[in-house]
Design an enzyme around this catalytic site. Structure first.
Site, PDB file in Angstrom:
ATOM      1  N   ASN B 387      36.250   9.480 -12.143  1.00 59.34           N
ATOM      2  CA  ASN B 387      35.826   9.639 -10.760  1.00 59.34           C
ATOM      3  C   ASN B 387      36.985   9.383  -9.798  1.00 59.34           C
ATOM      4  OD1 ASN B 387      34.391   9.849  -8.419  1.00 59.34           O
ATOM      5  ND2 ASN B 387      33.069   8.102  -8.773  1.00 59.34           N
ATOM      6  N   ASP B 388      37.350   8.120  -9.622  1.00 58.41           N
ATOM      7  CA  ASP B 388      38.391   7.804  -8.646  1.00 58.41           C
ATOM      8  C   ASP B 388      39.733   8.448  -8.977  1.00 58.41           C
ATOM      9  OD1 ASP B 388      36.507   6.307  -7.388  1.00 58.41           O
ATOM     10  OD2 ASP B 388      37.159   4.394  -8.237  1.00 58.41           O
ATOM     11  N   VAL B 389      40.048   8.570 -10.263  1.00 56.16           N
ATOM     12  CA  VAL B 389      41.374   9.080 -10.635  1.00 56.16           C
ATOM     13  C   VAL B 389      41.504  10.585 -10.403  1.00 56.16           C
ATOM     14  CG1 VAL B 389      41.797   7.241 -12.311  1.00 56.16           C
ATOM     15  CG2 VAL B 389      40.781   9.396 -13.065  1.00 56.16           C
ATOM     16  N   VAL B 390      40.390  11.267 -10.055  1.00 54.38           N
ATOM     17  CA  VAL B 390      40.472  12.695  -9.723  1.00 54.38           C
ATOM     18  C   VAL B 390      39.988  12.943  -8.293  1.00 54.38           C
ATOM     19  CG1 VAL B 390      40.253  13.520 -12.092  1.00 54.38           C
ATOM     20  CG2 VAL B 390      38.183  13.118 -10.743  1.00 54.38           C
ATOM     21  N   ASN B 391      39.951  11.890  -7.485  1.00 51.76           N
ATOM     22  CA  ASN B 391      39.398  12.009  -6.136  1.00 51.76           C
ATOM     23  C   ASN B 391      40.471  12.479  -5.149  1.00 51.76           C
ATOM     24  OD1 ASN B 391      38.163  11.707  -3.671  1.00 51.76           O
ATOM     25  ND2 ASN B 391      37.210   9.741  -4.185  1.00 51.76           N
TER      26      ASN B 391
END
Lengths: 93, 461
Positions: B387-391
């Site tokens: 989630n966060d690492v592809v935001n």
């Protein structure tokens, strides 16, 4: 004093070697690096063995004994789990 | 003679670490290190002045048994916990050796301890016990037995820690002046133990990778100070290596999260983020929802597919299903790669190990910096449990709590597919604009089930 300078020399050089060698480890292997360094920090077992084996009081013996158990868990657990992990890394056939 | 063998062991550790620079040589490297350690242990038994062999050998046997059991039965998903636990053991062992040395000097009147040794004992006690209790907190938090994922914060926390630290220094000064097993020794031991807890509880679950690295470094430093206590260069060298390794990894993790080291230690990240999330998305957004059949057709006709896994994939135990899907694609001539963000797992390199365990060849595992330039030429990116690492908000939205964090630029691919249970924000509670992009297709469902459905749908095409 002389032995302190000697020890500090070894320490400083070892830190440099450590930074040099470890910065070349790719992120791919960072987890085995951590478990492997766990095993290496278990080197304190050498001190623990001497403390236990040459204890002058039973208190010292017990401190040493617990230290041997903990450090040996580190050594054997660290090297074994690293071996297990590294065995999983394979290239494409 | 003994010192020569210690030097040999230290050299073998350096070799071991050097050979970790490639997966091809790493296995031999690790074995080299293990042999070096064996030599050092046998040499110590032989020439270390050991009298009481039964106790020593019993300790070695017991520790080896624990170690073997841990190493054999710990699943790869629980590697952070195991490393955390071992960090703690290393720290405690060093502190215990320092304590034993103090007891020895206390009881042998003929020799007095040098200034260097007694300062080293104090340091060893301080670092060793901080490492031990800090690691236990990290271990329990990772196991989710106590404290939960969120940081534990209370007013005046940092002042309390500072006070604890200063009190430890005062106790250490008293100990140096009168090196014996007395009040300053017990006080220093107790304060260090409390300080370890105090320093670790404000750090939340999301930051555990950093804490594990830092404690790894501490356990090395503790071994190093014990080397100064015992005037043993082997311990000094080995401890420094581990100390350096932990510092480097800590630094890498901080960079990957775009956080300063002090912010991780004192920031209480994760507690504040909730409020940001509560502010929520503004206005309705549309999401393109897809199903397995539709997605399978797009995947099958792609030339290049990049899979971006996050820890959610491991939680769903979907690694093998994902590998099966990748194999189906590879059979149809699709080029499959995996994009690995540095903080995709729960410790440095964790995701690589999890995928290697599922028999993904390591030449398909691509680091963030190497894969990012390839995304514009990638037909399909499949995001699984990340989630966060592809935001993309990390790149574009200065108000986002993760703004500035390096991410996988998956949104630049022609098509993005996201396997996710629901639109709920992830671990850190941050909304992700990636889900609302026109080239994004959401595949709602359990990661493992969806990966298997995709593989099945491709087979049927």
């Amino acid at each position: 004093m002389e032995s302190l300078v000697m020890m500090l020399t070894v320490f400083v050089l070892a830190v440099f070697v450590g930074f040099e060698v470890i910065s070349k480890v790719p992120p791919l292997l960072h987890t085995p690096l951590m478990s492997g360094s766990n095993a290496i920090s278990g080197v304190t077992v050498l001190g623990a063995i001497i403390a236990t084996g040459a204890a002058v009081t039973s208190g010292m013996k017990w401190l040493g004994f617990v230290a041997v158990v903990l450090a040996m868990t580190n050594v054997v657990g660290g090297f074994t789990v690293t071996h297990r992990m590294l065995g999983m890394f394979r290239r494409k056939k | 003679m003994l010192n020569l063998l210690y030097l040999l062991a230290a050299a073998s550790f350096i070799f071991a670490l050097k050979m970790l620079s490639s997966p091809k040589t790493a296995v031999v490297g690790n074995l080299t290190g293990a042999v070096g350690m064996l030599v050092a242990i046998v040499a110590t038994l032989y020439a270390g002045g050991v009298v009481d062999f039964p106790t020593v050998l019993a300790g070695i046997a017991l520790g080896s048994l624990f170690g073997l059991l841990l190493a054999i039965f710990t699943p790869m998903t629980a590697m952070p916990e195991m490393v955390g636990l071992l960090n703690g053991f290393g720290g405690a062992a060093s502190a215990l050796v320092a304590s034993a040395e103090l007891v020895r000097v206390h009881h042998t009147a003929e020799e007095s301890l040098g200034m260097v040794a007694i300062i080293a004992i104090s340091l060893s006690l301080l670092i060793g016990w901080v490492t031990f209790t800090g690691s236990m907190v990290a271990f329990l938090r990772l196991r989710e037995w106590i404290l939960g994922g969120r940081p534990t914060l209370f007013p005046g926390q940092h002042w309390l820690n500072l006070a604890l630290f200063l009190a430890s220094v005062v106790a250490a000064v008293f100990l140096v002046q009168k090196p014996e097993v007395g009040t300053p020794f017990y006080v220093l031991t107790g304060l260090a133990a409390v300080l370890g807890v105090g320093l670790t509880i404000p750090i939340g679950g999301a930051d555990m990778p950093v804490v594990i690295c830092l404690l790894n470094s501490y356990s090395g430093m503790a071994a190093c100070t014990t080397g100064f206590v015992l005037n043993n260069n082997g311990l000094i060298i080995s401890g420094s290596l581990v100390g350096a390794s932990g510092i480097i990894l800590t630094n890498i993790m901080c960079k990957a999260m775009n956080r300063s080291f002090t912010n991780v230690l004192f920031g209480g990240f994760g507690a504040t983020v909730q409020e940001v999330a509560a502010a929520g998305p503004d206005g309705p957004k549309t999401v393109r929802r897809g199903d397995a059949e539709e997605a399978a057709m797009i995947l099958e006709s792609a030339r290049t597919v990049v899979i971006a896994p996050g820890y959610g994939m491991a939680v769903a135990q979907a690694q093998h299903a994902v590998k099966e899907l990748a194999d189906e694609l590879a059979k149809r001539g699709v080029d499959v790669k995996y994009a690995i963000h540095p903080v995709a797992g729960r410790m440095p390199g964790h995701m690589n190990v999890l995928l290697a365990e599922a028999q993904v060849p390591y030449d398909q595992l691509w680091e963030m910096d190497k894969i990012n330039p390839l995304f514009p030429e990638t037909d399909v990116v499949l995001v699984i449990g990340a989630n966060d690492v592809v935001n993309p908000a990390a790149r574009s939205d200065a108000s986002s709590p993760i703004y500035g964090m390096p991410i996988l630029d998956v949104d630049r691919a022609r098509t993005v597919m996201v396997i996710k249970r629901s639109l709920n924000p992830g671990f850190a509670g941050i909304d992700n604009p990636l889900y609302y992009l026109p080239n994004t297709m959401m595949l709602f469902g359990d990661a493992k089930k969806m990966a298997l459905e995709l593989a099945e749908a491709i087979r049927k095409l």
